[in-house]
Design an enzyme around this catalytic site. Structure first.
Site, PDB file in Angstrom:
ATOM      1  N   ARG A   1       0.939 -11.679  13.134  1.00 29.43           N
ATOM      2  CA  ARG A   1       0.033 -11.160  12.094  1.00 29.43           C
ATOM      3  C   ARG A   1       0.616 -11.196  10.676  1.00 29.43           C
ATOM      4  NH1 ARG A   1      -4.199  -9.131  11.796  1.00 29.43           N
ATOM      5  NH2 ARG A   1      -3.777  -6.931  11.441  1.00 29.43           N
TER       6      ARG A   1
ATOM      7  N   HIS B   1      -1.931   0.795  16.471  1.00 31.14           N
ATOM      8  CA  HIS B   1      -1.262   1.259  15.254  1.00 31.14           C
ATOM      9  C   HIS B   1       0.065   1.961  15.539  1.00 31.14           C
ATOM     10  CE1 HIS B   1      -1.619   2.107  10.844  1.00 31.14           C
ATOM     11  NE2 HIS B   1      -2.295   0.990  10.936  1.00 31.14           N
TER      12      HIS B   1
ATOM     13  N   GLU C   1      -8.215 -11.692  10.054  1.00 30.28           N
ATOM     14  CA  GLU C   1      -8.811 -10.361   9.875  1.00 30.28           C
ATOM     15  C   GLU C   1      -9.576 -10.313   8.546  1.00 30.28           C
ATOM     16  OE1 GLU C   1      -6.007  -7.162   9.343  1.00 30.28           O
ATOM     17  OE2 GLU C   1      -7.458  -5.653   9.988  1.00 30.28           O
TER      18      GLU C   1
ATOM     19  N   TYR D   1      -6.896   7.161  13.222  1.00 33.19           N
ATOM     20  CA  TYR D   1      -6.644   5.958  12.435  1.00 33.19           C
ATOM     21  C   TYR D   1      -7.866   5.036  12.431  1.00 33.19           C
ATOM     22  CZ  TYR D   1      -5.769   1.175  11.487  1.00 33.19           C
ATOM     23  OH  TYR D   1      -5.925  -0.077  10.979  1.00 33.19           O
TER      24      TYR D   1
ATOM     25  N   GLU E   1      -3.337  -4.642  19.605  1.00 25.76           N
ATOM     26  CA  GLU E   1      -2.467  -4.837  18.432  1.00 25.76           C
ATOM     27  C   GLU E   1      -1.473  -3.700  18.250  1.00 25.76           C
ATOM     28  OE1 GLU E   1      -4.756  -5.285  14.837  1.00 25.76           O
ATOM     29  OE2 GLU E   1      -3.024  -4.821  13.573  1.00 25.76           O
TER      30      GLU E   1
ATOM     31  N   HIS F   1     -14.027  -4.741  11.350  1.00 24.23           N
ATOM     32  CA  HIS F   1     -13.756  -3.463  12.011  1.00 24.23           C
ATOM     33  C   HIS F   1     -15.022  -2.661  12.291  1.00 24.23           C
ATOM     34  CE1 HIS F   1      -9.751  -3.471   9.513  1.00 24.23           C
ATOM     35  NE2 HIS F   1      -9.853  -4.506  10.309  1.00 24.23           N
TER      36      HIS F   1
ATOM     37  N   ASP G   1      -6.620  -1.882  17.802  1.00 22.93           N
ATOM     38  CA  ASP G   1      -5.341  -1.657  17.106  1.00 22.93           C
ATOM     39  C   ASP G   1      -4.783  -0.301  17.517  1.00 22.93           C
ATOM     40  OD1 ASP G   1      -3.233  -1.523  15.341  1.00 22.93           O
ATOM     41  OD2 ASP G   1      -4.413  -2.008  13.560  1.00 22.93           O
TER      42      ASP G   1
ATOM     43  N   GLU H   1       1.947  -7.191  11.278  1.00 26.89           N
ATOM     44  CA  GLU H   1       1.444  -6.993   9.908  1.00 26.89           C
ATOM     45  C   GLU H   1       2.504  -6.353   9.009  1.00 26.89           C
ATOM     46  OE1 GLU H   1      -1.974  -4.537  10.862  1.00 26.89           O
ATOM     47  OE2 GLU H   1      -0.957  -2.788  10.064  1.00 26.89           O
TER      48      GLU H   1
ATOM     49  N   ARG I   1     -13.088  -5.720  15.866  1.00 34.34           N
ATOM     50  CA  ARG I   1     -12.063  -4.732  16.229  1.00 34.34           C
ATOM     51  C   ARG I   1     -12.747  -3.395  16.409  1.00 34.34           C
ATOM     52  NH1 ARG I   1      -7.367  -2.215  12.411  1.00 34.34           N
ATOM     53  NH2 ARG I   1      -9.048  -0.738  12.032  1.00 34.34           N
TER      54      ARG I   1
ATOM     55  N   TRP J   1       2.674   6.514  12.309  1.00 35.36           N
ATOM     56  CA  TRP J   1       1.258   6.520  11.924  1.00 35.36           C
ATOM     57  C   TRP J   1       0.632   5.166  12.209  1.00 35.36           C
ATOM     58  CZ3 TRP J   1      -1.598   3.868   8.063  1.00 35.36           C
ATOM     59  CH2 TRP J   1      -2.964   4.252   8.014  1.00 35.36           C
TER      60      TRP J   1
ATOM     61  N   ASN K   1       0.820  -1.207   0.000  1.00 32.53           N
ATOM     62  CA  ASN K   1       0.000   0.000   0.000  1.00 32.53           C
ATOM     63  C   ASN K   1       0.859   1.264   0.000  1.00 32.53           C
ATOM     64  OD1 ASN K   1      -2.246   1.628   0.183  1.00 32.53           O
ATOM     65  ND2 ASN K   1      -2.752   1.085   2.312  1.00 32.53           N
TER      66      ASN K   1
HETATM   67  C1  GCO Z   1      -4.934  -3.586  10.157  1.00 34.12           C
HETATM   68  C2  GCO Z   1      -3.953  -2.558   9.681  1.00 34.12           C
HETATM   69  C3  GCO Z   1      -4.321  -1.790   8.465  1.00 34.12           C
HETATM   70  C4  GCO Z   1      -3.126  -0.961   7.988  1.00 34.12           C
HETATM   71  C5  GCO Z   1      -3.044  -0.964   6.512  1.00 34.12           C
HETATM   72  C6  GCO Z   1      -1.838  -0.216   5.993  1.00 34.12           C
HETATM   73  O1  GCO Z   1      -4.825  -3.964  11.309  1.00 34.12           O
HETATM   74  O2  GCO Z   1      -5.738  -4.020   9.346  1.00 34.12           O
HETATM   75  O3  GCO Z   1      -3.393  -1.830  10.710  1.00 34.12           O
HETATM   76  O4  GCO Z   1      -5.473  -1.034   8.651  1.00 34.12           O
HETATM   77  O5  GCO Z   1      -3.201   0.343   8.453  1.00 34.12           O
HETATM   78  O6  GCO Z   1      -3.040  -2.295   6.062  1.00 34.12           O
HETATM   79  O7  GCO Z   1      -1.688  -0.405   4.630  1.00 34.12           O
HETATM   80 MG    MG Z   2      -3.157  -3.303  12.303  1.00 29.50          MG
END
Ligand code: GCO
Ligand code: MG
Length: 400
Positions: free
Chosen positions: A281, A210, A337, A159, A234, A122, A208, A260, A147, A400, A37
């Protein structure tokens, strides 16, 4: 079975996706997802300019050797672009092997360990009430795990709190967002209080962070939210420094999920071996395909850590297909997820996998069960897009 052609298809049905299609001399083809991404064209070039020329003429059945050839042979090992490109090759080759064997991919991996997969999606609200209402609606649809994210009062953008498909798709330059840790730390327990008051404890709730906190802040938060009995917290801290999770672990029993953004087993080796996390993840996309994610899962299994493949909508439906076949087999499965792809993406990538009552099913078709409609893909040319960035109110760049 020789590889005769490999093409890189970049399209944007609702958001950007990079796909590798590998063709063989006996007419079987396979596809893999290479989407990173916000950096899509870098992987497309890595594939097109560097891997595709070395693929033509190779034996498509030698998945392991091809993986090692691109990993060890590059000299410059690891990194998200390299590993996503290797993953696309790997997933396409597993797709071919399973189609040639006339078996769904999970059969080749060792057969099914389960019939279907527990999934979470989500619930993102502008307010606590909106998040609560969304959870109620998902619960009504049969979801067992959700989530929860909610806009932090006083911060203009939070976020996760975006409409489906619009997340992180600023086209000109990355959108700048504002972050404030103390406000967030005061707010999150309130959101969770409301949710537990309304729904009780018979529903898995996930959150999350993040990557926004320091280890000390994360330890304090994880300790405070123990009473909410989360399924997991997370990405509490950016995990370049794996030891930093010791501090969180020493202070709290809240389950922790991570990984992730990891692209290799070395990114999580210490986290796993010291049992500093509960869920890993990594996906068959960003962490080097089925071949590598399987190695991570086996290591994790030795330490009671379960899998939880990243399933955001910024990976194509191919990755969901590959992940679900992996999940179907993996003995130490935890959860999958699930984020909803835009409709255009579902049309470009017809797929066998499906969702029912908050559970995911891999499908039984040979291969990973996802295809690409190249004619439909042509209708959606690439559009440059970026993830957001975050700053503190004094301008300092933040994670971020
Ligand atoms: C999640 C992730 C995503 C990321 C995204 C970035 O837990 O699904 O944190 O929302 O922000 O994949 O490209
Ligand atoms: Mg995440």
């Amino acid at each position: 079975m020789k590889i005769t052609n490999a093409k890189v298809i970049v399209c944007s049905p609702g958001r950007n996706f990079v796909t590798l299609k590998i063709e063989t001399d006996d007419g079987i083809y396979g596809i893999g997802d290479a989407t990173v991404n916000g950096r899509e064209l870098a992987v497309a070039s890595y594939l097109q300019d560097h891997l595709v020329p070395c693929l033509i003429g190779r034996d498509a059945s030698q998945i392991e050797d091809i993986w090692q050839y691109f990993y060890k042979g590059a000299y410059w090992r690891r990194g998200p672009i390299t590993m996503a490109a290797i993953a696309a090759v790997d997933v396409a080759l597993w797709d071919i092997k399973a189609k040639a064997a006339n078996m769904p991919l999970y059969q080749l991996l060792g057969g099914a360990s389960r019939t279907h997969m527990l999934a979470y999606t989500h619930a993102n609200g502008e307010t606590i009430e909106e998040t609560v209402d969304k959870v109620a609606a998902f619960k009504e649809e049969g979801w067992k795990a959700i989530r929860v994210q909610s806009a932090v009062p006083g911060l203009p953008v939070t976020y996760g709190v975006e409409k489906v498909g619009s997340l992180a798709q600023a086209e000109d330059k990355p959108r700048e967002t504002l972050w404030d840790t103390p406000t967030y730390l005061r707010f999150l327990p309130k959101l969770l209080d409301h949710l537990r008051d309304r729904f009780g404890y018979d529903l898995h709730l996930l959150h999350d962070v993040h990557h926004r906190l320091t280890p000390q802040e994360a330890a304090a938060l994880a300790k405070e939210v123990e009473r909410h009995r989360l399924f997991w917290l997370e990405d509490a801290v950016p995990a370049e420094n794996q030891e930093s999770f010791r501090l969180i672990r020493q202070h709290s029993t809240t389950p922790l999920a991570l990984g992730e953004v990891f692209n290799s087993i070395h990114d999580c080796r210490q986290l796993i071996q010291e049992q500093l996390i509960d869920y890993i993840r990594t996906t068959p996309l960003h962490a080097g395909g089925i071949t590598h994610v399987r190695r991570i899962a086996d290591l994790a299994g030795l330490y009671h850590i379960r899998t939880a493949c990243h399933g955001a909508a910024d990976m194509s439906p191919i990755t969901m297909g590959a992940a679900l076949h992996f999940d179907r087999w993996v003995p130490n499965f935890g959860i999958q997820e699930y984020a909803f792809h835009p409709d255009e993406a579902k049309n470009v990538f017809p797929h066998e996998w499906h969702l029912k009552d908050g559970q995911l099913y891999s499908g039984e078709k040979p291969g990973h069960g996802v295809d690409i409609d190249e004619k439909a893909a042509e209708k959606y040319p690439y559009r440059r897009a970026y993830l957001d960035v975050a700053r503190l109110s004094d301008g300092t760049m933040w994670s971020w």
